[in-house]
Design a protein around this motif. Structure first.
Motif, PDB file in Angstrom:
ATOM      1  N   LEU A  38     -20.619 108.146 117.252  1.00 61.26           N
ATOM      2  CA  LEU A  38     -21.399 109.230 117.855  1.00 61.26           C
ATOM      3  C   LEU A  38     -21.576 110.393 116.880  1.00 61.26           C
ATOM      4  O   LEU A  38     -22.661 110.972 116.791  1.00 61.26           O
ATOM      5  CB  LEU A  38     -20.728 109.712 119.140  1.00 61.26           C
ATOM      6  N   LYS A  39     -20.525 110.713 116.124  1.00 52.74           N
ATOM      7  CA  LYS A  39     -20.626 111.781 115.120  1.00 52.74           C
ATOM      8  C   LYS A  39     -21.571 111.360 113.991  1.00 52.74           C
ATOM      9  O   LYS A  39     -22.389 112.168 113.539  1.00 52.74           O
ATOM     10  CB  LYS A  39     -19.244 112.123 114.549  1.00 52.74           C
ATOM     11  N   SER A  40     -21.473 110.124 113.542  1.00 51.73           N
ATOM     12  CA  SER A  40     -22.326 109.638 112.448  1.00 51.73           C
ATOM     13  C   SER A  40     -23.799 109.652 112.826  1.00 51.73           C
ATOM     14  O   SER A  40     -24.658 109.904 111.979  1.00 51.73           O
ATOM     15  CB  SER A  40     -21.911 108.229 112.037  1.00 51.73           C
ATOM     16  N   LYS A  41     -24.101 109.379 114.073  1.00 54.24           N
ATOM     17  CA  LYS A  41     -25.481 109.400 114.553  1.00 54.24           C
ATOM     18  C   LYS A  41     -25.985 110.830 114.771  1.00 54.24           C
ATOM     19  O   LYS A  41     -27.180 111.040 114.961  1.00 54.24           O
ATOM     20  CB  LYS A  41     -25.605 108.616 115.868  1.00 54.24           C
ATOM     21  N   GLY A  42     -25.080 111.785 114.765  1.00 57.83           N
ATOM     22  CA  GLY A  42     -25.458 113.175 115.009  1.00 57.83           C
ATOM     23  C   GLY A  42     -25.549 113.520 116.482  1.00 57.83           C
ATOM     24  O   GLY A  42     -26.056 114.572 116.845  1.00 57.83           O
ATOM     25  N   TRP A  43     -25.061 112.645 117.335  1.00 58.86           N
ATOM     26  CA  TRP A  43     -25.132 112.859 118.781  1.00 58.86           C
ATOM     27  C   TRP A  43     -23.981 113.716 119.283  1.00 58.86           C
ATOM     28  O   TRP A  43     -24.028 114.240 120.388  1.00 58.86           O
ATOM     29  CB  TRP A  43     -25.145 111.535 119.519  1.00 58.86           C
ATOM     30  N   VAL A  44     -22.933 113.844 118.471  1.00 63.15           N
ATOM     31  CA  VAL A  44     -21.757 114.649 118.804  1.00 63.15           C
ATOM     32  C   VAL A  44     -21.453 115.510 117.587  1.00 63.15           C
ATOM     33  O   VAL A  44     -21.632 115.068 116.449  1.00 63.15           O
ATOM     34  CB  VAL A  44     -20.554 113.737 119.136  1.00 63.15           C
ATOM     35  N   GLU A  45     -21.004 116.735 117.836  1.00 60.89           N
ATOM     36  CA  GLU A  45     -20.674 117.639 116.734  1.00 60.89           C
ATOM     37  C   GLU A  45     -19.290 118.233 116.932  1.00 60.89           C
ATOM     38  O   GLU A  45     -18.828 118.386 118.053  1.00 60.89           O
ATOM     39  CB  GLU A  45     -21.715 118.751 116.628  1.00 60.89           C
ATOM     40  N   ARG A  46     -18.645 118.539 115.822  1.00 63.04           N
ATOM     41  CA  ARG A  46     -17.338 119.192 115.848  1.00 63.04           C
ATOM     42  C   ARG A  46     -17.582 120.700 115.898  1.00 63.04           C
ATOM     43  O   ARG A  46     -18.277 121.249 115.054  1.00 63.04           O
ATOM     44  CB  ARG A  46     -16.540 118.801 114.606  1.00 63.04           C
ATOM     45  N   LEU A  47     -17.043 121.351 116.901  1.00 60.68           N
ATOM     46  CA  LEU A  47     -17.198 122.796 117.046  1.00 60.68           C
ATOM     47  C   LEU A  47     -16.207 123.538 116.151  1.00 60.68           C
ATOM     48  O   LEU A  47     -15.249 122.948 115.648  1.00 60.68           O
ATOM     49  CB  LEU A  47     -16.964 123.190 118.508  1.00 60.68           C
ATOM     50  N   ASP A  48     -16.404 124.831 115.974  1.00 57.74           N
ATOM     51  CA  ASP A  48     -15.483 125.646 115.184  1.00 57.74           C
ATOM     52  C   ASP A  48     -14.073 125.616 115.762  1.00 57.74           C
ATOM     53  O   ASP A  48     -13.093 125.767 115.034  1.00 57.74           O
ATOM     54  CB  ASP A  48     -15.966 127.100 115.114  1.00 57.74           C
ATOM     55  N   SER A  49     -13.968 125.385 117.063  1.00 61.14           N
ATOM     56  CA  SER A  49     -12.670 125.313 117.741  1.00 61.14           C
ATOM     57  C   SER A  49     -11.942 124.000 117.459  1.00 61.14           C
ATOM     58  O   SER A  49     -10.781 123.849 117.822  1.00 61.14           O
ATOM     59  CB  SER A  49     -12.865 125.459 119.253  1.00 61.14           C
ATOM     60  N   GLY A  50     -12.646 123.037 116.842  1.00 62.87           N
ATOM     61  CA  GLY A  50     -12.064 121.726 116.584  1.00 62.87           C
ATOM     62  C   GLY A  50     -12.375 120.711 117.664  1.00 62.87           C
ATOM     63  O   GLY A  50     -12.117 119.518 117.499  1.00 62.87           O
ATOM     64  N   LEU A  51     -12.945 121.162 118.779  1.00 65.25           N
ATOM     65  CA  LEU A  51     -13.313 120.252 119.874  1.00 65.25           C
ATOM     66  C   LEU A  51     -14.639 119.574 119.549  1.00 65.25           C
ATOM     67  O   LEU A  51     -15.408 120.036 118.703  1.00 65.25           O
ATOM     68  CB  LEU A  51     -13.418 121.027 121.183  1.00 65.25           C
ATOM     69  N   LEU A  52     -14.907 118.473 120.240  1.00 67.59           N
ATOM     70  CA  LEU A  52     -16.175 117.762 120.103  1.00 67.59           C
ATOM     71  C   LEU A  52     -17.090 118.119 121.264  1.00 67.59           C
ATOM     72  O   LEU A  52     -16.632 118.272 122.403  1.00 67.59           O
ATOM     73  CB  LEU A  52     -15.944 116.257 120.098  1.00 67.59           C
ATOM     74  N   ALA A  53     -18.370 118.254 120.965  1.00 69.15           N
ATOM     75  CA  ALA A  53     -19.365 118.547 121.996  1.00 69.15           C
ATOM     76  C   ALA A  53     -20.617 117.736 121.705  1.00 69.15           C
ATOM     77  O   ALA A  53     -20.896 117.399 120.550  1.00 69.15           O
ATOM     78  CB  ALA A  53     -19.692 120.042 122.019  1.00 69.15           C
ATOM     79  N   ILE A  54     -21.359 117.440 122.745  1.00 70.65           N
ATOM     80  CA  ILE A  54     -22.624 116.739 122.557  1.00 70.65           C
ATOM     81  C   ILE A  54     -23.598 117.681 121.858  1.00 70.65           C
ATOM     82  O   ILE A  54     -23.617 118.887 122.128  1.00 70.65           O
ATOM     83  CB  ILE A  54     -23.175 116.223 123.909  1.00 70.65           C
ATOM     84  N   SER A  55     -24.364 117.149 120.932  1.00 67.25           N
ATOM     85  CA  SER A  55     -25.349 117.938 120.193  1.00 67.25           C
ATOM     86  C   SER A  55     -26.693 117.875 120.923  1.00 67.25           C
ATOM     87  O   SER A  55     -26.859 117.123 121.885  1.00 67.25           O
ATOM     88  CB  SER A  55     -25.500 117.379 118.782  1.00 67.25           C
ATOM     89  N   ALA A  56     -27.648 118.646 120.434  1.00 75.47           N
ATOM     90  CA  ALA A  56     -28.997 118.594 120.999  1.00 75.47           C
ATOM     91  C   ALA A  56     -29.571 117.183 120.853  1.00 75.47           C
ATOM     92  O   ALA A  56     -30.226 116.675 121.762  1.00 75.47           O
ATOM     93  CB  ALA A  56     -29.897 119.624 120.332  1.00 75.47           C
ATOM     94  N   LEU A  57     -29.292 116.527 119.704  1.00 72.46           N
ATOM     95  CA  LEU A  57     -29.745 115.143 119.520  1.00 72.46           C
ATOM     96  C   LEU A  57     -29.102 114.212 120.547  1.00 72.46           C
ATOM     97  O   LEU A  57     -29.742 113.291 121.046  1.00 72.46           O
ATOM     98  CB  LEU A  57     -29.408 114.650 118.113  1.00 72.46           C
ATOM     99  N   GLY A  58     -27.828 114.452 120.833  1.00 71.71           N
ATOM    100  CA  GLY A  58     -27.131 113.641 121.830  1.00 71.71           C
ATOM    101  C   GLY A  58     -27.719 113.820 123.222  1.00 71.71           C
ATOM    102  O   GLY A  58     -27.892 112.852 123.966  1.00 71.71           O
ATOM    103  N   VAL A  59     -28.037 115.054 123.570  1.00 74.89           N
ATOM    104  CA  VAL A  59     -28.672 115.318 124.868  1.00 74.89           C
ATOM    105  C   VAL A  59     -30.023 114.628 124.917  1.00 74.89           C
ATOM    106  O   VAL A  59     -30.367 113.987 125.917  1.00 74.89           O
ATOM    107  CB  VAL A  59     -28.811 116.838 125.116  1.00 74.89           C
ATOM    108  N   ASP A  60     -30.792 114.723 123.828  1.00 76.58           N
ATOM    109  CA  ASP A  60     -32.092 114.043 123.781  1.00 76.58           C
ATOM    110  C   ASP A  60     -31.937 112.540 123.976  1.00 76.58           C
ATOM    111  O   ASP A  60     -32.739 111.907 124.670  1.00 76.58           O
ATOM    112  CB  ASP A  60     -32.795 114.309 122.450  1.00 76.58           C
ATOM    113  N   GLU A  61     -30.894 111.954 123.377  1.00 78.52           N
ATOM    114  CA  GLU A  61     -30.664 110.508 123.506  1.00 78.52           C
ATOM    115  C   GLU A  61     -30.329 110.133 124.951  1.00 78.52           C
ATOM    116  O   GLU A  61     -30.831 109.139 125.474  1.00 78.52           O
ATOM    117  CB  GLU A  61     -29.542 110.077 122.564  1.00 78.52           C
ATOM    118  N   VAL A  62     -29.491 110.927 125.589  1.00 80.54           N
ATOM    119  CA  VAL A  62     -29.160 110.670 126.997  1.00 80.54           C
ATOM    120  C   VAL A  62     -30.424 110.757 127.842  1.00 80.54           C
ATOM    121  O   VAL A  62     -30.686 109.896 128.684  1.00 80.54           O
ATOM    122  CB  VAL A  62     -28.088 111.669 127.508  1.00 80.54           C
TER     123      VAL A  62
END
Length: 108
Positions: A38-62
């Protein structure tokens, strides 16, 4: 899971790696590959807090795949709303359901 978290709380859109594994009921080692993908596809991103969140690309894919969470907490892969699934079902084409724990099965 990340889509729901982002929609639920825009100020805290992320989840931890191990927290996601715990919520899925799977060992982290099994979840790690999927997070990498998911990170490699750009659908998930690592936040400054270290947590993972869905990216705009990930939302578009969903949204593109029209995955929707049903009342029974299963995602439909066919893009049909649960109440309309019966009307649009094609003979011989089972409705694939995916549980929050990642188990896929046919409705019938």
């Amino acid at each position: 899971m990340l889509y729901v978290q982002r929609r639920r709380d825009m100020k805290k859109p992320g989840l931890g790696d191990y927290e996601m594994a715990r919520l899925l009921g799977k060992p982290f080692e099994l979840v790690e590959f999927h997070l990498w993908y998911l990170k490699s596809k750009g659908w998930v991103e690592r936040l400054d807090s270290g947590l993972l969140a869905i990216s705009a690309l990930g939302v578009d894919e969903v949204e593109k795949r029209r995955l929707r969470l049903r009342d029974d907490h299963l995602l439909t892969a066919g893009g049909v709303a649960p109440e309309a699934a019966e009307e649009q079902a094609r003979p011989g084409a089972p409705d694939l359901l995916v549980s929050p724990k990642g188990t896929a099965f046919n409705r019938y």
